[in-house]
Every structure is written in C-alpha cells, then in structure tokens.
Design a protein around this motif. Sequence first.
Motif, PDB file in Angstrom:
ATOM      1  N   MET A  30       9.574  14.000   1.301  1.00  0.00           N
ATOM      2  CA  MET A  30       8.379  14.211   2.100  1.00  0.00           C
ATOM      3  C   MET A  30       8.168  15.667   2.488  1.00  0.00           C
ATOM      4  SD  MET A  30       8.270  10.670   4.306  1.00  0.00           S
ATOM      5  CE  MET A  30       8.029  11.497   5.783  1.00  0.00           C
ATOM      6  N   SER A  31       9.196  16.471   2.429  1.00  0.00           N
ATOM      7  CA  SER A  31       9.010  17.885   2.753  1.00  0.00           C
ATOM      8  C   SER A  31       8.460  18.672   1.563  1.00  0.00           C
ATOM      9  CB  SER A  31      10.331  18.493   3.212  1.00  0.00           C
ATOM     10  OG  SER A  31      11.265  18.466   2.163  1.00  0.00           O
ATOM     11  N   LYS A  32       8.480  18.086   0.384  1.00  0.00           N
ATOM     12  CA  LYS A  32       8.028  18.784  -0.813  1.00  0.00           C
ATOM     13  C   LYS A  32       6.541  18.609  -1.112  1.00  0.00           C
ATOM     14  CE  LYS A  32      12.039  20.187  -2.659  1.00  0.00           C
ATOM     15  NZ  LYS A  32      12.861  20.547  -1.552  1.00  0.00           N
ATOM     16  N   VAL A  58       0.834  -1.206   0.000  1.00  0.00           N
ATOM     17  CA  VAL A  58       0.000   0.000   0.000  1.00  0.00           C
ATOM     18  C   VAL A  58       0.868   1.256   0.000  1.00  0.00           C
ATOM     19  CG1 VAL A  58      -1.677   1.316   1.358  1.00  0.00           C
ATOM     20  CG2 VAL A  58      -1.961  -1.135   1.057  1.00  0.00           C
ATOM     21  N   GLY A  59       1.924   1.248   0.790  1.00  0.00           N
ATOM     22  CA  GLY A  59       2.814   2.410   0.842  1.00  0.00           C
ATOM     23  C   GLY A  59       3.491   2.685  -0.487  1.00  0.00           C
ATOM     24  N   LEU A  60       3.967   1.641  -1.140  1.00  0.00           N
ATOM     25  CA  LEU A  60       4.605   1.849  -2.441  1.00  0.00           C
ATOM     26  C   LEU A  60       3.602   2.278  -3.500  1.00  0.00           C
ATOM     27  CD1 LEU A  60       7.225  -1.029  -2.515  1.00  0.00           C
ATOM     28  CD2 LEU A  60       7.642   1.422  -2.323  1.00  0.00           C
ATOM     29  N   ALA A  61       2.371   1.799  -3.414  1.00  0.00           N
ATOM     30  CA  ALA A  61       1.343   2.245  -4.361  1.00  0.00           C
ATOM     31  C   ALA A  61       1.045   3.732  -4.171  1.00  0.00           C
ATOM     32  CB  ALA A  61       0.072   1.422  -4.183  1.00  0.00           C
ATOM     33  N   VAL A  83       1.841   6.911  -6.942  1.00  0.00           N
ATOM     34  CA  VAL A  83       0.883   7.935  -7.369  1.00  0.00           C
ATOM     35  C   VAL A  83       1.417   9.330  -7.056  1.00  0.00           C
ATOM     36  CG1 VAL A  83      -1.418   8.876  -6.906  1.00  0.00           C
ATOM     37  CG2 VAL A  83      -1.105   6.425  -7.212  1.00  0.00           C
ATOM     38  N   VAL A  84       2.015   9.494  -5.878  1.00  0.00           N
ATOM     39  CA  VAL A  84       2.572  10.795  -5.506  1.00  0.00           C
ATOM     40  C   VAL A  84       3.719  11.161  -6.441  1.00  0.00           C
ATOM     41  CG1 VAL A  84       3.883  11.995  -3.706  1.00  0.00           C
ATOM     42  CG2 VAL A  84       1.839  10.723  -3.111  1.00  0.00           C
ATOM     43  N   TYR A  85       4.571  10.194  -6.787  1.00  0.00           N
ATOM     44  CA  TYR A  85       5.686  10.480  -7.684  1.00  0.00           C
ATOM     45  C   TYR A  85       5.196  10.860  -9.079  1.00  0.00           C
ATOM     46  CZ  TYR A  85       9.969  10.087 -10.310  1.00  0.00           C
ATOM     47  OH  TYR A  85      11.032  10.359 -11.126  1.00  0.00           O
ATOM     48  N   ARG A  86       4.151  10.208  -9.552  1.00  0.00           N
ATOM     49  CA  ARG A  86       3.612  10.548 -10.874  1.00  0.00           C
ATOM     50  C   ARG A  86       3.081  11.981 -10.904  1.00  0.00           C
ATOM     51  NH1 ARG A  86       0.142   5.184 -12.417  1.00  0.00           N
ATOM     52  NH2 ARG A  86       1.926   3.833 -12.812  1.00  0.00           N
ATOM     53  N   ASN A  87       2.498  12.428  -9.808  1.00  0.00           N
ATOM     54  CA  ASN A  87       1.917  13.770  -9.776  1.00  0.00           C
ATOM     55  C   ASN A  87       2.930  14.858  -9.454  1.00  0.00           C
ATOM     56  OD1 ASN A  87      -0.639  12.844 -10.400  1.00  0.00           O
ATOM     57  ND2 ASN A  87      -1.176  12.522  -8.260  1.00  0.00           N
TER      58      ASN A  87
END
Length: 104
Positions: free
Chosen positions: A96-98, A79-82, A86-90
């Motif tokens: 985590m600070s960004k 779940v964390g990697l999923a 999604v966060v990396y794609r967006n």
Amino acid sequence: MLSITLNHFLFLASAVFCLGIFGIIASRNAIKVLLSIEVMLAGVTMAFIAISKYVTPDTLEGQIITIFILTVAAAEAAVGLAILLVVYRNYKTVDMSKFNVLKW
C-alpha cells in the motif's frame, strides 16, 4: 464451577476486534488489511450475538444483525479483491505504500 458470563464474551470480542485493528495498523500489504477488516467484523459479530443471547434471549435481533454484517463482509471482500486485482495488474505490487491509485 466457573460459568461463562457476558463479560467473557465481550472481552473475547474486543480482543478479536483489537487484533484486527493491529493488523490494519501494522501491515502494508493490502490483502492483509482486507483480512484484518474481516477479523474486525468477526469481533463485532461475536459481540452482537453475545449481547443478544444474554440481554434479550427471546428475540433474534443480534442474529439478524449478524446476517447483515456477514453479507456486508462478503461484499466488501469481493469488491476489495477486485480492486486489488486491478491494482496488481497495473503496478505489480499490493504494497500500500507503493501505489497511490485512489488519491487524486
């Protein structure tokens, strides 16, 4: 001859757990944080197995709890990697600070 006691195993498990806590505190990379959580779960697993072996050697409670911990760790990693994918794609970063996607 030096024998290994329960204290040795518990010291090792607490050292591994503290290493995971340090990884969470010191890292801003989300993947490193997930790996640090896995290290913390490995420390807890070591403690459960050591206590089970030395306190109640006839039963398998520590090993059964360890199987549940490993199951939860695998689900957490998936779940964390999923979520990170999604966060990396967006946002094109896993720092985590960004990003503050999960804050509203």
